[in-house]
Design an enzyme around this catalytic site. Structure first.
Site, PDB file in Angstrom:
ATOM      1  N   ARG A  38       0.605  -1.260   0.020  1.00  0.00           N
ATOM      2  CA  ARG A  38       0.072   0.026  -0.122  1.00  0.00           C
ATOM      3  C   ARG A  38       0.902   1.222   0.000  1.00  0.00           C
ATOM      4  O   ARG A  38       0.445   2.216  -0.700  1.00  0.00           O
ATOM      5  CB  ARG A  38      -0.756  -0.116   1.242  1.00  0.00           C
ATOM      6  CG  ARG A  38      -1.906   1.016   1.485  1.00  0.00           C
ATOM      7  CD  ARG A  38      -2.783   0.896   2.584  1.00  0.00           C
ATOM      8  NE  ARG A  38      -3.551   2.253   2.709  1.00  0.00           N
ATOM      9  CZ  ARG A  38      -4.711   2.783   2.449  1.00  0.00           C
ATOM     10  NH1 ARG A  38      -5.190   2.235   1.483  1.00  0.00           N
ATOM     11  NH2 ARG A  38      -5.099   3.837   2.922  1.00  0.00           N
TER      12      ARG A  38
ATOM     13  N   VAL B 249      -6.522   7.866  -1.373  1.00  0.00           N
ATOM     14  CA  VAL B 249      -6.591   6.277  -1.325  1.00  0.00           C
ATOM     15  C   VAL B 249      -7.338   5.796  -0.190  1.00  0.00           C
ATOM     16  O   VAL B 249      -6.968   6.399   1.098  1.00  0.00           O
ATOM     17  CB  VAL B 249      -4.899   5.752  -1.159  1.00  0.00           C
ATOM     18  CG1 VAL B 249      -4.975   4.318  -1.016  1.00  0.00           C
ATOM     19  CG2 VAL B 249      -4.149   6.281  -2.569  1.00  0.00           C
ATOM     20  N   SER B 250      -8.426   5.357  -0.399  1.00  0.00           N
ATOM     21  CA  SER B 250      -9.572   4.962   0.398  1.00  0.00           C
ATOM     22  C   SER B 250      -9.036   4.242   1.726  1.00  0.00           C
ATOM     23  O   SER B 250      -8.049   3.602   1.717  1.00  0.00           O
ATOM     24  CB  SER B 250     -10.650   4.405   0.206  1.00  0.00           C
ATOM     25  OG  SER B 250     -11.152   4.968  -1.203  1.00  0.00           O
ATOM     26  N   ALA B 251      -9.628   4.319   2.741  1.00  0.00           N
ATOM     27  CA  ALA B 251      -9.255   3.599   3.959  1.00  0.00           C
ATOM     28  C   ALA B 251      -9.210   1.985   3.701  1.00  0.00           C
ATOM     29  O   ALA B 251     -10.151   1.701   3.287  1.00  0.00           O
ATOM     30  CB  ALA B 251     -10.254   4.007   4.987  1.00  0.00           C
TER      31      ALA B 251
ATOM     32  N   PHE C 110     -17.292   8.653   0.691  1.00  0.00           N
ATOM     33  CA  PHE C 110     -16.011   8.838  -0.187  1.00  0.00           C
ATOM     34  C   PHE C 110     -16.255  10.332  -0.604  1.00  0.00           C
ATOM     35  O   PHE C 110     -17.143  11.197  -0.467  1.00  0.00           O
ATOM     36  CB  PHE C 110     -16.635   7.963  -1.458  1.00  0.00           C
ATOM     37  CG  PHE C 110     -15.964   6.630  -1.356  1.00  0.00           C
ATOM     38  CD1 PHE C 110     -14.832   6.338  -1.770  1.00  0.00           C
ATOM     39  CD2 PHE C 110     -16.808   5.689  -0.680  1.00  0.00           C
ATOM     40  CE1 PHE C 110     -14.229   5.072  -1.931  1.00  0.00           C
ATOM     41  CE2 PHE C 110     -16.406   4.308  -0.709  1.00  0.00           C
ATOM     42  CZ  PHE C 110     -15.001   4.212  -1.232  1.00  0.00           C
TER      43      PHE C 110
END
Length: 413
Positions: A43, A75-77, A224
């Site tokens: 990541r 960059v999403s959780a 989001f």
């Protein structure tokens, strides 16, 4: 593929271990192929400007672009990515191996995870409207060894590859409506996973296509950054008094002065008279209330409040970032904070203001009891084209959007 540094390897492993444990805590089981993908993709290579500790936080998105104070790309959780990938894998018959996937909203990391999941016989195309975002995604994917992901800069409100269909379309930006292009590009029985604003609340809905219709398979609470381009639809906020706001996601018209006058009147509190254990999940209750308020001909709105207004006792919402509320000529009513007893159990309540406050609060707690008595049913979302006649809609609460007609129904959990 592995993380380059020993400290990064440890943080990476700890993040995935935490995600697996969190799934178990929620009563979910992480699919082994999703866990394997999370352990394979580094990541931190998709968050090069963030510290390793930030990159591998299980509960935290990493913002990669801002315009002023607004985050427009991230960059999403990891927890949210893991849950949405699980939704997708559960909804696609036979799993994701060998499937062809279109991702709308590009950060690179999710596309790499999808590439692991579809395997060498599948394909991943990721699209974003922002050239800076797609250039960054391309660079990060290449650095991580995923240079076979197709990265496209375009407005995905229109077909990305006209004539081509995908087994899965996964949207990683907040949407207000379903573009006809998404349904058109989805294979028959294909799956669309999309964070969709529904009655002011964003859920990740996993939906299967049958003909021109989509029906949900599962849903999760989420949040989001908002869609840009032709599919954008701004959320409106109406200031009621200091620190108290109404969030309007549809085309509601609200007289802020009338609401302020109602809120200035003494508060009436009502309780459902139930004792629920701490692990009771209330996520679906708010959509239940939204549909019941709407079906009763009342105006549904979402109440938000700053902590100072809550501390001062101006309002006592169940969640200050978004609580369902009903607005009539005689009352303003919303789901209130919980009431805990000495046995670590809680009751559900409603607060109301105005001359009709007692009746309004009583109606709302009655709706809460009805939800519990019905077995805490879960919402099912049906999406149909905008021209669908009323007689062809399933029985439920209708929400008309620009391109589609949404119908919310409920099924016992």
């Amino acid at each position: 593929m592995s993380v380059d540094t020993a400290s990064g390897e440890d943080l990476h492993a700890a993040m995935v271990n935490q995600l697996v444990a969190d799934h178990m805590e929620k009563g979910l089981v992480m699919r082994p192929e999703v866990e394997a993908a999370l352990r394979s993709v580094p990541r931190h290579l998709f968050t090069p400007d963030a510290a390793l500790t930030e990159a591998y936080r299980a509960d935290q998105a990493v913002v990669t672009k801002r315009i002023g104070d607004e985050a427009v790309s991230s960059v999403s959780a990891p927890w949210l990515i893991a849950e949405m990938l699980g939704q997708a894998a559960d909804a696609v018959n036979g799993g994701l191996a060998c499937r062809h996937v279109l991702e709308i909203g590009s950060g690179g990391y999710n596309a790499a995870l999808l590439r692991e999941l579809v395997g060498p016989e599948g394909s991943v195309t990721t699209v974003d409207i922002d050239r800076e975002v797609t250039d960054r995604a391309t660079a990060c994917l290449t650095a991580a060894g995923y240079d076979d992901v197709a990265v496209v800069c375009a407005d995905a409100e229109q077909p990305v590859n006209p004539g081509r269909t995908y087994d899965l379309i996964i949207v990683t930006v907040g949407a207000w409506d379903i573009s006809p292009a998404w349904t058109a590009q989805l294979a028959e029985n294909g799956t669309l996973v999309v964070p969709l604003r529904t009655f002011g609340m964003t859920r990740s809905w996993a939906m299967r296509r049958t003909g021109d219709r989509l029906v949900s398979h599962s849903q999760r609470l989420c949040g989001f950054v908002s869609m840009q381009g032709a599919g954008a639809h701004d959320v409106r906020y109406v200031d009621i008094t200091d620190g108290v706001h109404l969030r309007l996601d549809e085309d509601q018209q609200v007289d802020r002065h009338a609401v302020k006058e109602l809120l200035a009147q003494p508060q009436t509190q009502a309780w459902a008279g139930v004792s629920l254990p701490p692990r009771t999940v209330l996520a679906d209750l708010d959509l239940w209330l939204a549909t019941r308020i709407t079906d009763a001909g009342q105006q549904f709105v979402v109440l938000t409040a700053q902590q100072e207004a809550v501390d001062a006792g101006v309002v006592a919402p169940a969640w200050r970032f978004g609580t369902p509320a009903a607005l009539t000529n005689g009352a303003f009513c919303y789901r209130s904070t919980l009431r805990w007893n000495d046995y670590d159990m809680f009751d559900l309540g409603a607060c109301a203001h105005g001359p009709d406050a007692a009746s309004a609060a009583g109606r709302m707690v009655g709706q809460m009891r009805a939800w519990l008595d019905s077995g805490s049913p879960s919402p099912v979302l049906h999406v149909l084209p905008t021209g669908t006649p009323d007689g062809d809609l399933p029985a439920g609460t209708v929400l008309n959007k620009r391109h589609c007609r949404f119908v919310l129904t409920f099924t016992p959990a």
